[in-house]
Design a protein around this motif. Structure first.
Motif, mmCIF file in Angstrom:
data_model
loop_
_atom_site.group_PDB
_atom_site.id
_atom_site.type_symbol
_atom_site.label_atom_id
_atom_site.label_comp_id
_atom_site.label_asym_id
_atom_site.label_seq_id
_atom_site.Cartn_x
_atom_site.Cartn_y
_atom_site.Cartn_z
ATOM 1 N N LEU A 65 52.365 36.784 42.971
ATOM 2 C CA LEU A 65 53.763 37.175 42.845
ATOM 3 C C LEU A 65 54.565 36.516 43.949
ATOM 4 O O LEU A 65 54.045 36.238 45.027
ATOM 5 C CB LEU A 65 53.915 38.693 42.965
ATOM 6 C CG LEU A 65 53.132 39.563 41.984
ATOM 7 C CD1 LEU A 65 53.407 41.034 42.248
ATOM 8 C CD2 LEU A 65 53.474 39.220 40.553
ATOM 9 N N ARG A 106 58.704 38.600 41.481
ATOM 10 C CA ARG A 106 58.539 37.815 40.253
ATOM 11 C C ARG A 106 57.073 37.404 40.099
ATOM 12 O O ARG A 106 56.475 36.886 41.039
ATOM 13 C CB ARG A 106 59.424 36.574 40.327
ATOM 14 C CG ARG A 106 59.351 35.682 39.113
ATOM 15 C CD ARG A 106 60.286 34.491 39.261
ATOM 16 N NE ARG A 106 61.668 34.937 39.202
ATOM 17 C CZ ARG A 106 62.687 34.270 39.728
ATOM 18 N NH1 ARG A 106 62.487 33.149 40.397
ATOM 19 N NH2 ARG A 106 63.917 34.734 39.606
ATOM 20 N N ARG A 107 56.504 37.651 38.906
ATOM 21 C CA ARG A 107 55.124 37.224 38.639
ATOM 22 C C ARG A 107 55.097 35.728 38.390
ATOM 23 O O ARG A 107 55.861 35.205 37.583
ATOM 24 C CB ARG A 107 54.555 37.961 37.417
ATOM 25 C CG ARG A 107 53.073 37.686 37.174
ATOM 26 C CD ARG A 107 52.569 38.432 35.948
ATOM 27 N NE ARG A 107 53.077 37.854 34.732
ATOM 28 C CZ ARG A 107 52.522 36.814 34.088
ATOM 29 N NH1 ARG A 107 51.432 36.254 34.560
ATOM 30 N NH2 ARG A 107 53.056 36.348 32.978
ATOM 31 N N ASN A 167 47.489 38.479 35.958
ATOM 32 C CA ASN A 167 47.762 39.839 35.501
ATOM 33 C C ASN A 167 47.697 40.812 36.663
ATOM 34 O O ASN A 167 46.705 40.860 37.394
ATOM 35 C CB ASN A 167 46.752 40.267 34.428
ATOM 36 C CG ASN A 167 46.903 39.458 33.156
ATOM 37 O OD1 ASN A 167 48.013 39.293 32.661
ATOM 38 N ND2 ASN A 167 45.805 38.946 32.643
ATOM 39 N N GLY A 193 50.316 46.451 35.434
ATOM 40 C CA GLY A 193 51.666 45.886 35.379
ATOM 41 C C GLY A 193 52.621 46.468 36.400
ATOM 42 O O GLY A 193 53.831 46.432 36.219
ATOM 43 N N LEU A 234 56.648 45.889 36.403
ATOM 44 C CA LEU A 234 57.216 44.554 36.207
ATOM 45 C C LEU A 234 57.751 44.473 34.782
ATOM 46 O O LEU A 234 56.991 44.548 33.823
ATOM 47 C CB LEU A 234 56.153 43.475 36.427
ATOM 48 C CG LEU A 234 55.654 43.294 37.851
ATOM 49 C CD1 LEU A 234 54.523 42.277 37.877
ATOM 50 C CD2 LEU A 234 56.778 42.855 38.763
ATOM 51 N N ASN A 283 59.438 42.234 32.044
ATOM 52 C CA ASN A 283 59.588 40.800 31.779
ATOM 53 C C ASN A 283 59.183 39.982 33.001
ATOM 54 O O ASN A 283 59.852 39.021 33.393
ATOM 55 C CB ASN A 283 61.020 40.440 31.362
ATOM 56 C CG ASN A 283 61.375 41.048 30.028
ATOM 57 O OD1 ASN A 283 60.542 41.101 29.126
ATOM 58 N ND2 ASN A 283 62.605 41.528 29.902
ATOM 59 N N ASP A 284 58.089 40.407 33.640
ATOM 60 C CA ASP A 284 57.500 39.721 34.798
ATOM 61 C C ASP A 284 58.353 39.786 36.050
ATOM 62 O O ASP A 284 58.138 39.013 36.989
ATOM 63 C CB ASP A 284 57.171 38.255 34.472
ATOM 64 C CG ASP A 284 56.084 38.148 33.418
ATOM 65 O OD1 ASP A 284 55.257 39.066 33.330
ATOM 66 O OD2 ASP A 284 56.062 37.135 32.698
ATOM 67 N N GLU A 285 59.330 40.687 36.108
ATOM 68 C CA GLU A 285 60.181 40.801 37.298
ATOM 69 C C GLU A 285 60.470 42.266 37.601
ATOM 70 O O GLU A 285 60.422 43.116 36.720
ATOM 71 C CB GLU A 285 61.522 40.072 37.098
ATOM 72 C CG GLU A 285 61.412 38.582 37.008
ATOM 73 C CD GLU A 285 62.769 37.898 36.911
ATOM 74 O OE1 GLU A 285 62.815 36.683 37.128
ATOM 75 O OE2 GLU A 285 63.772 38.575 36.602
#
Length: 198
Positions: free
Chosen positions: A65, A125-126, A130, A134, A158, A160-162
């Motif tokens: 991240l 942010r990813r 994984n 999450g 997270l 949407n990966d954020e």
């Protein structure tokens, strides 16, 4: 001077050397029964290690991240711009300067020794992989090691990966931004000092 600054991961040994020297001086003053000087030195050390703002993000799982922090002056501190004119520095996983050790998980840390009053926005942010369940743990501390220290920790999903964390800093100790040249000079000076210590 060394302890009043935050140091990037590559120069964490400078911080450790500063702690070692300060401990030796304090022990010597106490051994010589110079109580007043020892108390004054301890007070100066306590003041030096205070931080206006500390953000630590931890997670587990095979993932990477990134942490980005937008400061009230509009500057953004990230791994691409690890030192800002607003006073912030991105430490990566150099948790020792936040008074903690890494504990098996992964982490990113941002420190602002002297920050502006106002709203800070921390974006996690990813990049890949994984994250377990999450979720990430975000811990924000205002006035770290100060008498009015406030710590808030949350587990955040997270989306949407954020994940975005917004917080306000009051009574920040920075009144003027560092100039770009000052930041450059500080980095050059730190590298020279690091070579001398080694």
């Amino acid at each position: 001077g060394i302890l009043s600054q935050a140091w990037p991961k590559e120069q964490a040994d400078v911080w450790q050397a500063g702690v070692g020297v300060a401990s030796e001086v304090l022990a010597k003053l106490k051994a010589e029964n110079r109580t007043k000087e020892a108390d004054e030195f301890q007070a100066a050390l306590d003041q030096a290690v205070q931080r206006d703002c500390v953000v630590v993000v931890t997670w587990t799982g095979e993932a990477d991240l990134d942490l980005l922090v937008q400061e009230p002056s509009g500057t953004v501190c990230s791994l691409r711009c690890p030192r800002t004119t607003g006073g912030g520095i991105m430490l990566g996983d150099a948790l020792v300067q936040t008074g903690r050790d890494s504990f098996g998980g992964r982490s990113e840390a941002y420190i602002c020794p002297k920050g502006f009053d106002g709203t800070y926005q921390a974006l996690v942010r990813r990049v890949w992989g994984n994250v377990t369940a999450g979720r990430v743990n975000v811990e924000v501390t205002a006035h770290y090691l100060g008498s009015d220290s406030v710590k808030i920790g949350k587990s955040i999903a997270l989306d949407n990966d954020e994940a975005l964390v917004v917080f306000d800093l009051k009574n920040g100790r920075r009144k003027e931004p560092l100039r770009d040249q000052q930041v450059t000079n500080t980095v050059v000076g730190q590298l020279a000092l690091n070579r001398q210590i080694l």
